[in-house]
Design a protein around this motif. Structure first.
Motif, PDB file in Angstrom:
ATOM      1  N   ALA A  85       0.814  -1.205   0.000  1.00 20.75           N
ATOM      2  CA  ALA A  85       0.000   0.000   0.000  1.00 20.75           C
ATOM      3  C   ALA A  85       0.853   1.263   0.000  1.00 20.75           C
ATOM      4  O   ALA A  85       0.507   2.251  -0.651  1.00 20.75           O
ATOM      5  N   VAL A  86       1.973   1.244   0.735  1.00 13.35           N
ATOM      6  CA  VAL A  86       2.808   2.445   0.797  1.00 13.35           C
ATOM      7  C   VAL A  86       3.285   2.835  -0.596  1.00 13.35           C
ATOM      8  O   VAL A  86       3.219   4.001  -1.003  1.00 13.35           O
ATOM      9  N   GLY A  87       3.756   1.856  -1.364  1.00 16.81           N
ATOM     10  CA  GLY A  87       4.196   2.122  -2.732  1.00 16.81           C
ATOM     11  C   GLY A  87       3.066   2.613  -3.618  1.00 16.81           C
ATOM     12  O   GLY A  87       3.263   3.493  -4.464  1.00 16.81           O
ATOM     13  N   LEU A  88       1.879   2.035  -3.444  1.00 19.75           N
ATOM     14  CA  LEU A  88       0.708   2.463  -4.212  1.00 19.75           C
ATOM     15  C   LEU A  88       0.431   3.944  -3.981  1.00 19.75           C
ATOM     16  O   LEU A  88       0.204   4.707  -4.931  1.00 19.75           O
ATOM     17  N   TYR A  89       0.465   4.352  -2.715  1.00 16.92           N
ATOM     18  CA  TYR A  89       0.169   5.741  -2.399  1.00 16.92           C
ATOM     19  C   TYR A  89       1.273   6.675  -2.892  1.00 16.92           C
ATOM     20  O   TYR A  89       0.989   7.789  -3.354  1.00 16.92           O
ATOM     21  N   GLU A  90       2.508   6.239  -2.781  1.00 18.47           N
ATOM     22  CA  GLU A  90       3.604   7.074  -3.278  1.00 18.47           C
ATOM     23  C   GLU A  90       3.469   7.314  -4.779  1.00 18.47           C
ATOM     24  O   GLU A  90       3.685   8.436  -5.265  1.00 18.47           O
ATOM     25  N   ARG A  91       3.100   6.279  -5.514  1.00 17.23           N
ATOM     26  CA  ARG A  91       2.926   6.430  -6.968  1.00 17.23           C
ATOM     27  C   ARG A  91       1.762   7.360  -7.297  1.00 17.23           C
ATOM     28  O   ARG A  91       1.735   7.979  -8.363  1.00 17.23           O
TER      29      ARG A  91
END
Length: 332
Positions: free
Chosen positions: A310-316
């Motif tokens: 999820a963290v990567g999803l939000y960063e993108r």
């Protein structure tokens, strides 16, 4: 019980004084979030909450509220009981042992509530006392360590700025799905979807109808007109709800922030529909809507150890970390 203070349970009549106490503490503690008066009032009258045994207020000789603690337990906790203890001490009354006494009361109240809940369930279940605090609160860290609470989990608050004049792109909905807004479509089936989506997430347990009403659709900060769902258009009728994003307006936080902000409370996609970009569609829809209604940012909280990426999803999607919180626990 609390050094120098007269103790008693809280009542809804204490809410204005409670808000004043939180204001005084906020000037020193710089909290990330603030509870509204309406939320505090609802907390004291919620189903399953007994203010006479699960709340404590400490007043000085002039009758001014100087310390507060509440211990909660969600009715949907069946396999593991979680008892958050939330407390605050007036900055002028710190260093006198009030915080230690408040947490000791919280642990005792939690143990009593656990015993009652185990009797209600007719079986033994594990339980823990929980204290949530911003990661910059070293005073809370020391207090919890002395009381035997250890860090268990770390969470990050992330924010996406929505500059004026830069409208976020429209969501690109994949073929076979339909995007709906909850003020127009309604929230029927949303609780079942939420419980299914989060069944495999750390620490999650099903929300009962009472907790769903209190924390989600009945929450005074919930904004169905800012919230979205995705329907599987291939299913019968209007389509089955397979993904959702619930958004809130915590207006009590806005003065300290200096701007209006939409808060993404939950984002979930049914397991069999993951990997199709539906989460990105919902994030895009929320950002566009948030800009339409005049907010300057969208914020969310995420488990730093979330295994779903999820963290990567939000960063993108343009989110950056702005601060963090620590969950500390002690087995009961």
């Amino acid at each position: 019980m609390l050094p120098g203070l007269t103790c008693r349970p809280l009542t809804p009549d204490d809410v204005p004084a409670w808000v004043d106490l939180l204001d005084r503490a906020a000037a020193v503690d710089r909290p990330h979030v603030r509870d509204s008066a309406e939320w505090l009032r609802r907390s004291l009258t919620a189903d399953g909450f007994d203010a006479s045994t699960q709340s404590l207020g400490g007043v000085d000789a002039d009758g001014v509220l100087r310390a507060v603690a509440v211990v909660e337990l969600r009715l949907g906790d069946l396999e593991h009981l979680r008892l958050p203890c939330d407390g605050v001490v007036d900055p002028g009354w710190r260093g006198r042992g009030v915080g230690r006494a408040l947490l000791a009361w919280g642990e005792s109240a939690a143990r009593d509530r656990v015993a009652r809940r185990r009797r209600e369930l007719g079986r033994e279940v594990t339980a823990d006392l929980q204290v949530w605090a911003p990661d910059h609160r070293d005073d809370v860290a020391r207090l919890c360590a002395r009381a035997g609470l250890s860090p268990l989990r770390y969470f990050s608050t992330m924010r996406r700025a929505l500059p004026e004049g830069a409208e976020p792109p429209a969501p690109q909905v994949p073929e076979g799905f339909r995007l709906v807004r909850f003020d127009e479509h309604g929230t029927a089936g949303l609780r079942d979807l939420h419980n299914a989506v989060f069944a495999d997430h750390w620490g999650s347990q099903p929300l009962t109808e009472a907790d769903w009403e209190r924390f989600v659709v009945g929450n005074p900060d919930f904004r169905p007109a800012w919230s979205f769902g995705l329907l599987d258009a291939a299913s019968e009728g209007d389509g089955d709800l397979v993904a959702y994003a619930n958004v809130y307006a915590h207006e009590s936080d806005w003065p300290a922030l200096g701007f209006a902000q939409a808060d993404l409370g939950n984002l979930g996609v049914r397991r069999e529909h993951r990997g199709r970009g539906l989460a990105q569609v919902l994030l895009a829809a929320v950002a566009r809507r948030a800009r339409e209604v005049g907010t300057a940012a969208v914020s969310l909280d995420v488990d730093s150890e979330n295994p779903s990426g999820a963290v990567g999803l939000y960063e993108r999607a343009g989110y950056v970390r702005v601060h963090g919180d620590v969950l500390r626990t002690k087995a009961l």
